[in-house]
Motif scaffolding. Structure first.
Motif, PDB file in Angstrom:
ATOM      1  N   GLY B  15       0.821  -1.213   0.000  1.00 23.62           N
ATOM      2  CA  GLY B  15       0.000   0.000   0.000  1.00 23.62           C
ATOM      3  C   GLY B  15       0.849   1.255   0.000  1.00 23.62           C
ATOM      4  O   GLY B  15       0.566   2.223  -0.725  1.00 23.62           O
ATOM      5  N   TYR B  19      -0.236   2.345  -3.719  1.00 26.95           N
ATOM      6  CA  TYR B  19      -1.628   2.801  -3.700  1.00 26.95           C
ATOM      7  C   TYR B  19      -1.762   4.054  -4.561  1.00 26.95           C
ATOM      8  O   TYR B  19      -0.820   4.842  -4.685  1.00 26.95           O
ATOM      9  CB  TYR B  19      -2.068   3.070  -2.261  1.00 26.95           C
ATOM     10  CG  TYR B  19      -3.564   3.263  -2.104  1.00 26.95           C
ATOM     11  CD1 TYR B  19      -4.470   2.317  -2.608  1.00 26.95           C
ATOM     12  CD2 TYR B  19      -4.086   4.381  -1.454  1.00 26.95           C
ATOM     13  CE1 TYR B  19      -5.835   2.492  -2.473  1.00 26.95           C
ATOM     14  CE2 TYR B  19      -5.460   4.558  -1.310  1.00 26.95           C
ATOM     15  CZ  TYR B  19      -6.331   3.611  -1.828  1.00 26.95           C
ATOM     16  OH  TYR B  19      -7.686   3.788  -1.686  1.00 26.95           O
ATOM     17  N   HIS B  20      -2.938   4.239  -5.112  1.00 20.07           N
ATOM     18  CA  HIS B  20      -3.092   5.312  -6.118  1.00 20.07           C
ATOM     19  C   HIS B  20      -3.057   6.731  -5.556  1.00 20.07           C
ATOM     20  O   HIS B  20      -3.097   7.682  -6.324  1.00 20.07           O
ATOM     21  CB  HIS B  20      -4.333   5.082  -7.000  1.00 20.07           C
ATOM     22  CG  HIS B  20      -5.649   5.099  -6.287  1.00 20.07           C
ATOM     23  ND1 HIS B  20      -6.841   5.045  -6.953  1.00 20.07           N
ATOM     24  CD2 HIS B  20      -5.950   5.125  -4.967  1.00 20.07           C
ATOM     25  CE1 HIS B  20      -7.833   5.056  -6.063  1.00 20.07           C
ATOM     26  NE2 HIS B  20      -7.320   5.098  -4.873  1.00 20.07           N
ATOM     27  N   SER B 139      -8.537  -9.062  -2.531  1.00 20.66           N
ATOM     28  CA  SER B 139      -8.282  -8.007  -3.517  1.00 20.66           C
ATOM     29  C   SER B 139      -8.865  -6.677  -3.036  1.00 20.66           C
ATOM     30  O   SER B 139      -8.438  -5.615  -3.496  1.00 20.66           O
ATOM     31  CB  SER B 139      -8.863  -8.397  -4.881  1.00 20.66           C
ATOM     32  OG  SER B 139     -10.256  -8.574  -4.787  1.00 20.66           O
ATOM     33  N   SER B 140      -9.802  -6.730  -2.103  1.00 24.96           N
ATOM     34  CA  SER B 140     -10.378  -5.479  -1.578  1.00 24.96           C
ATOM     35  C   SER B 140      -9.544  -4.888  -0.440  1.00 24.96           C
ATOM     36  O   SER B 140      -9.963  -3.914   0.190  1.00 24.96           O
ATOM     37  CB  SER B 140     -11.807  -5.717  -1.099  1.00 24.96           C
ATOM     38  OG  SER B 140     -11.811  -6.498   0.074  1.00 24.96           O
ATOM     39  N   THR B 142      -7.221  -3.014  -0.568  1.00 28.53           N
ATOM     40  CA  THR B 142      -6.915  -1.599  -0.810  1.00 28.53           C
ATOM     41  C   THR B 142      -7.725  -0.692   0.117  1.00 28.53           C
ATOM     42  O   THR B 142      -7.338   0.456   0.337  1.00 28.53           O
ATOM     43  CB  THR B 142      -7.203  -1.227  -2.276  1.00 28.53           C
ATOM     44  OG1 THR B 142      -8.481  -1.773  -2.645  1.00 28.53           O
ATOM     45  CG2 THR B 142      -6.129  -1.780  -3.196  1.00 28.53           C
ATOM     46  N   GLU B 143      -8.837  -1.216   0.635  1.00 26.77           N
ATOM     47  CA  GLU B 143      -9.641  -0.409   1.573  1.00 26.77           C
ATOM     48  C   GLU B 143      -8.877  -0.061   2.851  1.00 26.77           C
ATOM     49  O   GLU B 143      -9.241   0.878   3.551  1.00 26.77           O
ATOM     50  CB  GLU B 143     -10.939  -1.137   1.923  1.00 26.77           C
ATOM     51  CG  GLU B 143     -11.967  -1.053   0.807  1.00 26.77           C
ATOM     52  CD  GLU B 143     -13.126  -2.006   0.999  1.00 26.77           C
ATOM     53  OE1 GLU B 143     -13.056  -2.875   1.886  1.00 26.77           O
ATOM     54  OE2 GLU B 143     -14.099  -1.889   0.248  1.00 26.77           O
ATOM     55  N   LEU B 207      -3.693  -8.378  -3.812  1.00 25.81           N
ATOM     56  CA  LEU B 207      -3.579  -6.947  -3.488  1.00 25.81           C
ATOM     57  C   LEU B 207      -2.793  -6.205  -4.569  1.00 25.81           C
ATOM     58  O   LEU B 207      -3.168  -5.096  -4.975  1.00 25.81           O
ATOM     59  CB  LEU B 207      -2.930  -6.756  -2.107  1.00 25.81           C
ATOM     60  CG  LEU B 207      -2.711  -5.310  -1.665  1.00 25.81           C
ATOM     61  CD1 LEU B 207      -3.985  -4.475  -1.737  1.00 25.81           C
ATOM     62  CD2 LEU B 207      -2.118  -5.263  -0.259  1.00 25.81           C
ATOM     63  N   LYS B 210      -5.072  -5.581  -7.437  1.00 27.90           N
ATOM     64  CA  LYS B 210      -6.054  -4.514  -7.214  1.00 27.90           C
ATOM     65  C   LYS B 210      -5.391  -3.136  -7.225  1.00 27.90           C
ATOM     66  O   LYS B 210      -5.970  -2.158  -7.725  1.00 27.90           O
ATOM     67  CB  LYS B 210      -6.785  -4.757  -5.903  1.00 27.90           C
ATOM     68  CG  LYS B 210      -7.776  -3.682  -5.519  1.00 27.90           C
ATOM     69  CD  LYS B 210      -8.938  -3.575  -6.493  1.00 27.90           C
ATOM     70  CE  LYS B 210      -9.834  -2.427  -6.048  1.00 27.90           C
ATOM     71  NZ  LYS B 210     -10.292  -2.594  -4.662  1.00 27.90           N
ATOM     72  N   LEU B 211      -4.174  -3.072  -6.687  1.00 30.55           N
ATOM     73  CA  LEU B 211      -3.428  -1.803  -6.748  1.00 30.55           C
ATOM     74  C   LEU B 211      -3.167  -1.422  -8.202  1.00 30.55           C
ATOM     75  O   LEU B 211      -3.308  -0.252  -8.590  1.00 30.55           O
ATOM     76  CB  LEU B 211      -2.124  -1.931  -5.951  1.00 30.55           C
ATOM     77  CG  LEU B 211      -2.303  -2.015  -4.426  1.00 30.55           C
ATOM     78  CD1 LEU B 211      -1.054  -2.578  -3.757  1.00 30.55           C
ATOM     79  CD2 LEU B 211      -2.657  -0.650  -3.845  1.00 30.55           C
ATOM     80  N   LEU B 214      -6.405  -0.028  -9.767  1.00 25.31           N
ATOM     81  CA  LEU B 214      -6.654   1.376  -9.411  1.00 25.31           C
ATOM     82  C   LEU B 214      -5.666   2.310 -10.108  1.00 25.31           C
ATOM     83  O   LEU B 214      -6.025   3.378 -10.591  1.00 25.31           O
ATOM     84  CB  LEU B 214      -6.570   1.553  -7.883  1.00 25.31           C
ATOM     85  CG  LEU B 214      -7.652   0.835  -7.062  1.00 25.31           C
ATOM     86  CD1 LEU B 214      -7.369   0.968  -5.569  1.00 25.31           C
ATOM     87  CD2 LEU B 214      -9.042   1.361  -7.384  1.00 25.31           C
ATOM     88  N   TRP B 215      -4.406   1.896 -10.153  1.00 22.69           N
ATOM     89  CA  TRP B 215      -3.364   2.720 -10.779  1.00 22.69           C
ATOM     90  C   TRP B 215      -3.662   2.943 -12.265  1.00 22.69           C
ATOM     91  O   TRP B 215      -3.509   4.047 -12.807  1.00 22.69           O
ATOM     92  CB  TRP B 215      -2.001   2.051 -10.591  1.00 22.69           C
ATOM     93  CG  TRP B 215      -0.838   2.961 -10.893  1.00 22.69           C
ATOM     94  CD1 TRP B 215      -0.228   3.141 -12.091  1.00 22.69           C
ATOM     95  CD2 TRP B 215      -0.171   3.823  -9.955  1.00 22.69           C
ATOM     96  NE1 TRP B 215       0.774   4.057 -11.975  1.00 22.69           N
ATOM     97  CE2 TRP B 215       0.847   4.499 -10.671  1.00 22.69           C
ATOM     98  CE3 TRP B 215      -0.309   4.082  -8.600  1.00 22.69           C
ATOM     99  CZ2 TRP B 215       1.707   5.410 -10.076  1.00 22.69           C
ATOM    100  CZ3 TRP B 215       0.542   4.996  -8.005  1.00 22.69           C
ATOM    101  CH2 TRP B 215       1.526   5.649  -8.738  1.00 22.69           C
TER     102      TRP B 215
END
Lengths: 247, 247
Positions: B15, B19-20, B139-140, B142-143, B207, B210-211, B214-215
């Protein structure tokens, strides 16, 4: 296109001709003609249908792009899974299998199912994944015919079996409240959503599919537990050799 | 296998690195460096991510065979879709796009999305369908990193843009309540569920996936609306030619 009345009549005719209350296994079950082991086999196999319903419904929801539609449909998932542990339709079905003296771990393992049950029920997941959202929804139109079978079942089984008591039939009593609400919503969609004869036929075919799916489950039960051809690995009731013979 | 602490550290490190909130588009957005049309483009594209979340979550639920797990997960669907019309996260996102002066029908049509947005977001549905339930859930993760970005976004956007008001930022305020609860549940699963190093790696990879997802959405926005390469058919802001230049 069929008129609204013609369409509704076509759907109701299918129920009158093909719903599984017409199957000879169901008639034996309701009429008190089975022994306890045969009723156990029915409850154990039908458990698989119960646990797949929310799987089918969430698969269907994942095809819906309209939050309004998902917001209605999610109620079915909540009905089956319950809002907290120990609630919901699946738990109520386990009260029935408990009451019938079945080992809860055996039931939940789904290891002793008839293959015919598994294939018929699993096909329902595949069906909703591979068909339109409308057809996925209208395949549940069998609920139109459920309340009468539930009432028949509650009365018949309580009257005819000394091992069936009021408190283990809670599943069916609850469904008497839920199924009409669900069925009315889907019937309305079936009558108003299709914009072509082809879409109407899709709705009709989805109901035929689902009637077949339910019928096949009864066939598997009859073949195994009435005619006596239990497949390798499937549940064998303790009183199997003493079962009533109808042939 | 990684210890519980090592596993958590590995996830948090991802993260911190990927993370984005680290993306230059996000820095421009929060820092008040964009014009209104660029903020509109962000909100219009991000709407697609919002509406796909319940689709992804119900697809994931349809892979779950445990009612206990579904009962926890269904809360996310209810959060996004709302319990009645006009509620829920999707509706709150539309308050933002309304407030930014975007036509609601254009937003809801999703016709003016960047293809890069659509492909990245759609991949999330495919991901959860094709991976294990555990990986679909983790995968969630990122929350875990969302609350700080939401706080940053609320403060930065309110302060820096005269067209952003308190009442259109309700989506992020609500997510400050929901995301930590969701993230804690999934983090606990990520730390306790894996029974092998390979399963732990599956969690880590989910993860990373999913990152990346978002990216890629930020990349598509930067390329189109900062560098100025809007693909054919995508949303063109009225003030596009007046946008700030950073190169």
């Amino acid at each position: 296109m069929l008129s609204r009345d013609e369409m509704e009549a076509a759907l109701r005719k299918l129920g009158a001709e093909r719903y599984h209350n017409l199957h000879k296994f169901h008639k034996l079950l309701h009429g008190g003609k089975l022994n306890k082991g045969q009723v156990q086999a029915w409850a154990l196999n039908r458990y698989y249908y119960q646990i797949i319903i929310p799987v089918k419904d969430t698969a269907l929801m994942s095809n819906m792009r309209d939050p309004d539609l998902r917001r209605v449909w999610i109620q079915r998932v909540l009905d089956h899974d319950g809002s907290s542990a120990g609630e919901g339709g699946i738990e109520r079905w386990l009260k029935l299998t408990d009451g019938l003296g079945l080992d809860r771990e055996l039931v939940k393992s789904t290891d002793a199912l008839l293959p015919g049950t598994r294939f018929a029920v699993d096909s329902y997941i595949t069906y909703v994944k591979e068909h339109s959202v409308l057809e996925g929804m209208t395949s549940s139109l069998t609920e139109l015919f459920a309340p009468s079978i539930h009432r028949e079942r509650i009365a018949g089984m309580l009257e005819n079996y000394d091992f069936i008591h009021d408190d283990i039939m809670v599943y069916f009593k609850q469904r008497l409240n839920e199924a009409p609400r669900d069925a009315e919503h889907v019937l309305e969609l079936a009558l108003t959503w299709p914009k072509s004869r082809a879409e109407q036929q899709g709705v009709i075919d989805s109901l035929i599919y689902k009637l077949d799916c339910l019928w096949a489950q009864q066939d598997a039960l009859y073949n195994a537990y009435v005619d006596g051809h239990i497949p390798p690995g499937a549940f064998v009731p303790e009183d199997f050799d003493d079962r009533p013979r109808f042939n």
